[in-house]
Design a protein around this motif. Structure first.
Motif, PDB file in Angstrom:
ATOM      1  N   HIS A 118       0.808  -1.213   0.000  1.00 28.23           N
ATOM      2  CA  HIS A 118       0.000   0.000   0.000  1.00 28.23           C
ATOM      3  C   HIS A 118       0.848   1.274   0.000  1.00 28.23           C
ATOM      4  CE1 HIS A 118      -2.837  -3.089   1.168  1.00 28.23           C
ATOM      5  NE2 HIS A 118      -3.804  -2.277   0.804  1.00 28.23           N
ATOM      6  N   ARG A 127      -4.818   5.656  -3.795  1.00 31.77           N
ATOM      7  CA  ARG A 127      -5.439   5.702  -2.477  1.00 31.77           C
ATOM      8  C   ARG A 127      -6.506   4.607  -2.410  1.00 31.77           C
ATOM      9  NH1 ARG A 127      -7.724   9.437  -5.676  1.00 31.77           N
ATOM     10  NH2 ARG A 127      -9.972   9.673  -5.657  1.00 31.77           N
ATOM     11  N   GLU A 128      -6.953   4.338  -1.190  1.00 31.90           N
ATOM     12  CA  GLU A 128      -8.008   3.348  -1.027  1.00 31.90           C
ATOM     13  C   GLU A 128      -9.267   3.837  -1.752  1.00 31.90           C
ATOM     14  OE1 GLU A 128      -5.901   4.229   1.330  1.00 31.90           O
ATOM     15  OE2 GLU A 128      -5.007   2.314   1.845  1.00 31.90           O
TER      16      GLU A 128
END
Length: 141
Positions: A118, A127-128
């Motif tokens: 990540h 990004r998430e």
């Protein structure tokens, strides 16, 4: 971040070491364990591929591929750095090279999936998902 001088990134398909890529992914990459060579060959043929190479010998030490329509969407996948060359920022540089290649297309969205990298992808602007409930999948869980 520029490539360390001992490495170069290229999207020249003639430079890809397909047997090595297959070995890396099918034997060491959690997302592709057991992948058949024919499957990898089809994936390479249908994707835009990037390699990281030793400048001195031309030996391949990294790989990434992107599947895209070059208009609205891309999927970044199979990002892999040879274990002997990890810890030098090469994965991030490879992802940056892919992002630079895709920039002129002004894509609406580039997606990827990761279990353990990540921070590498955050540094590259990922990004998430804002709305993971909007995505669905077909196939194995």
């Amino acid at each position: 971040m520029p490539n360390p001088p001992e490495y170069e990134i290229s999207d020249d398909p003639a430079r890809l070491d397909v047997a090595l890529i297959h070995h890396w992914l099918s034997a060491d990459a959690y997302w592709a364990l057991g992948r058949h060579l024919a499957t990898q060959q089809r994936a390479i043929a249908a994707s835009h591929n990037f390699g990281t190479y030793l400048t001195s010998s031309g030996r391949q030490v990294g790989y990434a591929r992107v599947v895209t329509d070059r208009a609205t969407f891309a999927w970044l996948c199979d990002v892999y750095i040879d274990p002997a060359h990890r810890g030098r920022g090469l994965g991030g540089q490879l992802v940056d090279a892919v992002n630079e290649h895709l920039a002129p297309y002004e894509l609406r969205r580039t997606l990827l999936a990761t279990h353990d990298a990540h921070e590498v992808y955050r540094r590259a602007g990922f990004r998430e998902l804002a709305r993971p409930d909007h995505l669905m999948q077909r196939g194995p869980r």
